[in-house]
Design a protein around this motif. Structure first.
Motif, short mmCIF file in Angstrom:
data_model
loop_
_atom_site.label_atom_id
_atom_site.label_comp_id
_atom_site.label_asym_id
_atom_site.label_seq_id
_atom_site.Cartn_x
_atom_site.Cartn_y
_atom_site.Cartn_z
N UNK A 68 0.80 -1.15 0.39
CA UNK A 68 -0.17 -0.36 0.12
C UNK A 68 1.10 1.36 0.01
N UNK A 69 0.27 2.10 -0.70
CA UNK A 69 1.50 3.25 -0.49
C UNK A 69 0.76 4.29 0.30
N UNK A 70 -0.47 4.21 0.84
CA UNK A 70 -1.17 5.31 1.69
C UNK A 70 -2.17 4.21 2.39
N UNK B 246 -12.53 7.37 6.10
CA UNK B 246 -12.08 8.53 7.39
C UNK B 246 -10.39 9.10 7.41
N UNK B 247 -10.25 8.41 6.10
CA UNK B 247 -8.69 8.52 5.39
C UNK B 247 -8.48 9.25 4.80
N UNK B 248 -7.46 10.13 5.02
CA UNK B 248 -6.75 11.32 3.67
C UNK B 248 -6.02 10.79 2.76
N UNK C 274 3.45 3.18 3.55
CA UNK C 274 4.57 4.33 4.33
C UNK C 274 3.85 5.41 4.12
N UNK C 275 3.24 6.10 2.91
CA UNK C 275 2.59 6.90 2.95
C UNK C 275 1.48 7.42 3.24
N UNK C 276 1.24 7.10 4.74
CA UNK C 276 -0.16 7.20 5.64
C UNK C 276 -0.60 8.50 5.27
N UNK C 277 -1.16 9.48 5.33
CA UNK C 277 -1.50 10.51 4.98
C UNK C 277 -1.58 11.28 6.37
N UNK C 278 -2.66 10.55 7.42
CA UNK C 278 -3.52 10.43 8.72
C UNK C 278 -5.33 10.67 8.23
#
Length: 170
Positions: A97-99, A118-120, A142-146
């Protein structure tokens, strides 16, 4: 104390010791009584047009990044929004996963839609490559935006069955 009373006390003590030892050995080697399996959840149906709220959706979070503890942190933040917390662990599959990836074979599932909003950032719907738990599973990259400010309620576009955990008190 007379000798007869002393002998009686010693005999009674020895009798209690022997009986206790016999009972202990019997309990140690006895087979447990079978326990009837109780349901772990109660199935509830949210009909088309009714409101599906976060307190009916179990979310499992898997970490596909190198950030230690991110799955647990995301799970806790979703629980603060009313979602039922499931497992939080590292990604047992091979998906990258990227985000965020919502692991589902049905992107029209109202539960999946409610969790995804719920996710950005970009959220992808994809089938899981490992055995998932009942509920909705998400993979954090790894690019989880919150998380973003989003409603924790959704009008169901179709009937959906949810399994709400039951708690049995002794």
């Amino acid at each position: 104390m007379s000798k007869a009373v002393e002998r009686l006390v010693v005999a009674a003590t020895a009798g209690v010791f022997v009986a206790g030892t016999a009972l202990g050995v019997n309990l140690a080697f006895s087979k447990p009584e079978p326990v009837a399996a109780e349901p772990t959840c109660e199935v509830k149906t949210v009909a088309t047009g009714e409101v599906l709220s976060s307190n009916l959706v179990m979310v499992h979070v898997y970490n596909a990044s190198q950030r230690a503890g991110i799955a647990n942190r995301v799970k806790i933040n979703l629980e603060r929004r009313g979602f039922l917390g499931g497992v939080a662990q590292n990604n047992p599959g091979q998906l990258k996963a990227k985000n965020v990836i919502v692991l589902t074979s049905d992107p029209t599932d109202p539960r999946a839609k409610l969790v995804a909003r719920q996710f950005k950032g970009k959220v992808i719907f994809k089938g899981a490559d490992f055995e998932t738990e009942d509920g909705i599973s998400v993979l954090i990259g790894p690019d989880y935006a919150g998380l973003k400010k989003a409603s924790t309620k959704l009008k169901a576009g179709r009937d959906v069955s949810v399994c709400v955990p039951t708690i049995t008190l002794p």
